[in-house]
Design a protein around this motif. Structure first.
Motif, PDB file in Angstrom:
ATOM      1  N   UNK A   1       0.846  -1.192   0.000  1.00 39.82           N
ATOM      2  CA  UNK A   1       0.000   0.000   0.000  1.00 39.82           C
ATOM      3  C   UNK A   1       0.874   1.231   0.000  1.00 39.82           C
ATOM      4  N   UNK A   2       0.506   2.185  -0.834  1.00 36.24           N
ATOM      5  CA  UNK A   2       1.161   3.479  -0.821  1.00 36.24           C
ATOM      6  C   UNK A   2       0.458   4.310   0.240  1.00 36.24           C
ATOM      7  N   UNK A   3       1.194   4.676   1.260  1.00 41.86           N
ATOM      8  CA  UNK A   3       0.650   5.474   2.352  1.00 41.86           C
ATOM      9  C   UNK A   3       1.320   6.836   2.338  1.00 41.86           C
ATOM     10  N   UNK A   4       0.887   7.689   3.231  1.00 44.42           N
ATOM     11  CA  UNK A   4       1.427   9.041   3.269  1.00 44.42           C
ATOM     12  C   UNK A   4       2.931   9.060   3.531  1.00 44.42           C
ATOM     13  N   UNK A   5       3.440   8.050   4.204  1.00 43.07           N
ATOM     14  CA  UNK A   5       4.865   8.000   4.525  1.00 43.07           C
ATOM     15  C   UNK A   5       5.641   7.070   3.597  1.00 43.07           C
ATOM     16  N   UNK A   6       5.043   6.672   2.475  1.00 48.27           N
ATOM     17  CA  UNK A   6       5.733   5.842   1.502  1.00 48.27           C
ATOM     18  C   UNK A   6       5.100   4.468   1.353  1.00 48.27           C
ATOM     19  N   UNK A   7       5.757   3.621   0.577  1.00 47.43           N
ATOM     20  CA  UNK A   7       5.253   2.273   0.305  1.00 47.43           C
ATOM     21  C   UNK A   7       5.508   1.371   1.504  1.00 47.43           C
ATOM     22  N   UNK A   8       4.487   0.607   1.873  1.00 48.26           N
ATOM     23  CA  UNK A   8       4.584  -0.356   2.972  1.00 48.26           C
ATOM     24  C   UNK A   8       3.899  -1.647   2.556  1.00 48.26           C
ATOM     25  N   UNK A   9       4.398  -2.763   3.071  1.00 46.50           N
ATOM     26  CA  UNK A   9       3.720  -4.039   2.932  1.00 46.50           C
ATOM     27  C   UNK A   9       2.977  -4.259   4.239  1.00 46.50           C
ATOM     28  N   UNK A  10       1.655  -4.372   4.163  1.00 52.25           N
ATOM     29  CA  UNK A  10       0.808  -4.423   5.354  1.00 52.25           C
ATOM     30  C   UNK A  10      -0.232  -5.533   5.222  1.00 52.25           C
ATOM     31  N   UNK A  11      -0.856  -5.832   6.346  1.00 47.53           N
ATOM     32  CA  UNK A  11      -2.001  -6.747   6.369  1.00 47.53           C
ATOM     33  C   UNK A  11      -3.034  -6.150   7.313  1.00 47.53           C
ATOM     34  N   UNK A  12      -4.283  -6.106   6.884  1.00 48.58           N
ATOM     35  CA  UNK A  12      -5.349  -5.664   7.783  1.00 48.58           C
ATOM     36  C   UNK A  12      -5.439  -6.659   8.932  1.00 48.58           C
ATOM     37  N   UNK A  13      -5.823  -6.156  10.114  1.00 51.46           N
ATOM     38  CA  UNK A  13      -6.004  -7.041  11.260  1.00 51.46           C
ATOM     39  C   UNK A  13      -7.457  -6.955  11.725  1.00 51.46           C
ATOM     40  N   UNK A  14      -7.972  -8.111  12.177  1.00 53.85           N
ATOM     41  CA  UNK A  14      -9.371  -8.269  12.537  1.00 53.85           C
ATOM     42  C   UNK A  14      -9.491  -8.815  13.948  1.00 53.85           C
ATOM     43  N   UNK A  15     -10.520  -8.402  14.672  1.00 56.21           N
ATOM     44  CA  UNK A  15     -10.811  -8.947  15.993  1.00 56.21           C
ATOM     45  C   UNK A  15     -11.062 -10.445  15.841  1.00 56.21           C
ATOM     46  N   UNK A  16     -10.379 -11.250  16.645  1.00 52.37           N
ATOM     47  CA  UNK A  16     -10.490 -12.698  16.556  1.00 52.37           C
ATOM     48  C   UNK A  16     -11.888 -13.183  16.947  1.00 52.37           C
ATOM     49  N   UNK A  17     -12.612 -12.385  17.707  1.00 49.84           N
ATOM     50  CA  UNK A  17     -13.915 -12.828  18.199  1.00 49.84           C
ATOM     51  C   UNK A  17     -15.068 -12.429  17.279  1.00 49.84           C
ATOM     52  N   UNK A  18     -15.159 -11.166  16.904  1.00 49.42           N
ATOM     53  CA  UNK A  18     -16.302 -10.725  16.092  1.00 49.42           C
ATOM     54  C   UNK A  18     -15.959 -10.513  14.624  1.00 49.42           C
ATOM     55  N   UNK A  19     -14.670 -10.497  14.281  1.00 52.08           N
ATOM     56  CA  UNK A  19     -14.255 -10.352  12.890  1.00 52.08           C
ATOM     57  C   UNK A  19     -14.186  -8.925  12.377  1.00 52.08           C
ATOM     58  N   UNK A  20     -14.438  -7.940  13.233  1.00 50.40           N
ATOM     59  CA  UNK A  20     -14.371  -6.539  12.805  1.00 50.40           C
ATOM     60  C   UNK A  20     -12.937  -6.146  12.484  1.00 50.40           C
ATOM     61  N   UNK A  21     -12.758  -5.383  11.422  1.00 53.16           N
ATOM     62  CA  UNK A  21     -11.428  -4.859  11.124  1.00 53.16           C
ATOM     63  C   UNK A  21     -11.114  -3.790  12.174  1.00 53.16           C
ATOM     64  N   UNK A  22      -9.933  -3.872  12.770  1.00 54.97           N
ATOM     65  CA  UNK A  22      -9.560  -2.927  13.823  1.00 54.97           C
ATOM     66  C   UNK A  22      -8.307  -2.115  13.471  1.00 54.97           C
ATOM     67  N   UNK A  23      -7.628  -2.466  12.395  1.00 54.32           N
ATOM     68  CA  UNK A  23      -6.424  -1.731  12.002  1.00 54.32           C
ATOM     69  C   UNK A  23      -5.608  -2.508  10.994  1.00 54.32           C
ATOM     70  N   UNK A  24      -4.284  -2.335  11.061  1.00 58.10           N
ATOM     71  CA  UNK A  24      -3.393  -3.044  10.148  1.00 58.10           C
ATOM     72  C   UNK A  24      -2.054  -3.286  10.822  1.00 58.10           C
ATOM     73  N   UNK A  25      -1.306  -4.250  10.266  1.00 51.83           N
ATOM     74  CA  UNK A  25       0.025  -4.583  10.764  1.00 51.83           C
ATOM     75  C   UNK A  25       1.039  -4.295   9.666  1.00 51.83           C
ATOM     76  N   UNK A  26       2.149  -3.666  10.059  1.00 55.65           N
ATOM     77  CA  UNK A  26       3.244  -3.406   9.126  1.00 55.65           C
ATOM     78  C   UNK A  26       4.124  -4.641   9.023  1.00 55.65           C
TER      79      UNK A  26
END
Length: 147
Positions: A76-101
């Motif tokens: 993903x191209x972000x404001x601070x440059x290119x990063x390889x990331x993965x979205x992270x989800x709550x293990x219980x309800x499955x809601x997306x809560x952020x991302x991991x670099x």
């Protein structure tokens, strides 16, 4: 809302709505939780930076989060440059809560590798507070920081 059976001594794995979750309440730190189901996600002592922003507003960078699963890894191209990331989800309800670099492509951004961002709009703070997204927030990328 997720409350440990015995919060004074709760430091380990517990069942919550058919989910095996890691309970952090036995730790003396302040807990950030999923705003949808209350599952513990991180401790305030693991905050690296509160200066991040995402499309919904504020976001915090944590050195350690628990009770999340990772989505597909992508560049993903972000404001601070290119990063390889993965979205992270709550293990219980499955809601997306952020991302991991996973990888930062810029040398100055390497400190983010292996760390996770939790969006304040999607979590409950240690005092039970919710952060409401500003209608004026329109950040083009997924990370802005002042570190």
């Amino acid at each position: 809302m997720f409350n440990c059976w015995n919060s004074r001594n709760c430091l380990g794995f517990w069942w919550h709505d058919l989910c095996l979750v890691y309970c952090t309440a036995g730790n003396s730190g302040k807990i950030y939780s999923c705003k949808h189901c209350g599952t513990h996600l991180a401790l305030s002592e693991n905050i690296v930076s509160k200066s991040f922003h995402c499309r919904h507003g504020k976001a915090y960078l944590f050195s350690k989060v628990v009770n999340v699963t990772s989505g597909e890894i992508e560049n993903r191209m972000m404001m601070t440059g290119m990063h390889t990331v993965a979205d992270i989800f709550c293990v219980c309800c499955g809601s997306i809560v952020g991302w991991k670099y996973e990888t930062a492509h810029e040398k100055s951004q390497k400190y983010k590798e292996g760390k996770s961002v939790l969006e304040r709009f999607k979590i409950t703070g240690p005092d039970g507070s919710h952060y409401w997204a500003s209608h004026d927030t329109h950040v083009a990328g997924s990370d802005i920081d002042d570190v």
